[in-house]
Motif scaffolding. Sequence first.
Motif, PDB file in Angstrom:
ATOM      1  N   GLY A   1      32.599  51.283  40.279  1.00 45.55           N
ATOM      2  CA  GLY A   1      32.006  50.024  40.719  1.00 45.55           C
ATOM      3  C   GLY A   1      32.359  48.856  39.836  1.00 45.55           C
ATOM      4  O   GLY A   1      31.735  47.796  39.921  1.00 45.55           O
ATOM      5  N   THR A   2      33.377  49.025  39.000  1.00 46.24           N
ATOM      6  CA  THR A   2      33.784  47.925  38.127  1.00 46.24           C
ATOM      7  C   THR A   2      34.357  46.769  38.950  1.00 46.24           C
ATOM      8  O   THR A   2      34.724  46.949  40.117  1.00 46.24           O
ATOM      9  N   ASN A   3      34.447  45.593  38.338  1.00 47.80           N
ATOM     10  CA  ASN A   3      34.996  44.445  39.065  1.00 47.80           C
ATOM     11  C   ASN A   3      36.522  44.422  38.964  1.00 47.80           C
ATOM     12  O   ASN A   3      37.119  45.149  38.167  1.00 47.80           O
ATOM     13  N   LEU A   4      37.143  43.584  39.771  1.00 51.65           N
ATOM     14  CA  LEU A   4      38.599  43.554  39.841  1.00 51.65           C
ATOM     15  C   LEU A   4      39.235  43.085  38.532  1.00 51.65           C
ATOM     16  O   LEU A   4      40.323  43.545  38.169  1.00 51.65           O
ATOM     17  N   LYS A   5      38.571  42.208  37.817  1.00 49.56           N
ATOM     18  CA  LYS A   5      39.126  41.710  36.552  1.00 49.56           C
ATOM     19  C   LYS A   5      39.236  42.840  35.538  1.00 49.56           C
ATOM     20  O   LYS A   5      40.278  43.015  34.890  1.00 49.56           O
TER      21      LYS A   5
END
Length: 368
Positions: free
Chosen positions: A186-190
């Motif tokens: 669930g990490t962000n794209l950055k």
Amino acid sequence: MKIKKTGKEKRAGDIPLLICVFLMVGFGCLMIYSASSYVGQVQYGDKLFFVKKQLIGVAVGALAFLGVQFIPYQKLAKLKIAAVVVAVILLALVFVPGIGVTNYGATRWIGFGSFTLQPSEIAKYAFVIFAAAYFSKNYLKVKTFLGVLPVLLVGVIFCLLIIAEPNMSITMCVGLLMLAMIFLSGTNLKTFAIVLVPFIVAVPVLIILEPYRLQRLSAFIDPWASPKGDGYQLIQSLYALGNGGLFGVGLFNSTQKYRFLPFAESDFIMSVMGEELGFFGLAIFFLASGFIVFRGFKIASRCKDRFGFLLSAGITLVYGIQVVINALVVSGTIPPTGLPLPLISSGNTSLIITMASMGVLYCVSRTN
């Protein structure tokens, strides 16, 4: 009116997955016999030599499959540190003289007498357990680079130990698995991009650092430039697939298995499958493999807890990644590298560990 479920109904797991896995194992034994009977007769005086070894793995793998049903999968989360420590120790033992076993210029096994074990097969699932346990407990931290750093460090340590054997194929599997698990956390794209860019850069660097990898890359680009050298195996694999055509030459009728194609019963068994069963036979195999992947992700999607979701998805990814890489290798889509076809190739470590992992997947389906 609600119908109360019986205890037996509540314990029912994903039966289609169970059936497909064991059908795959049986099919693998059949193809191993076809691919290895000649070599077994000539080299060991027994055309069933490789099949007998595989059947031992099937028996142990079946016991492992059944054994994990008695262990609640949630307890695996408590073993995350132990799994990493054991995997690192086993991977390090490969380099200890007298324990590490070298074959064809690579030291990828540890041996005690007649018993051999390939630690990298265990390391893949140890990583899945660690990543699933860590991310399920620290799901609020996964948006930052520091939050995914522990999983990244464990993955890099595993990759460094495996590439030192050397074993580029399993290194790629663990690397791709690491990226997938971080993405699923669930990490962000950055944050994912920060992890992804060094991985992309590392692949050509690892190829350049080792002359034999450059030779394999050159043979991949133009295998006919060295038809009796580095390009030989790929050429023979392509001959097998081309000879199979749409419908194949028939079961047990492969010509490449007569010592033309190296590792016909293990890493390149898909080439023999393509020759004997043809394009449509391979298509059915890929549909069955895709069905296992589909059931695995379906089990993951139904999980009521994060650990179960990530554990199921990770196990499914290990299987799916290996099938795809093996198919790309034997078809000449990527440079040749040794990697067994899970549940099919000859090799007890891979078979037993894969069957045990499928047992965990089935256990998750029973619980959820």
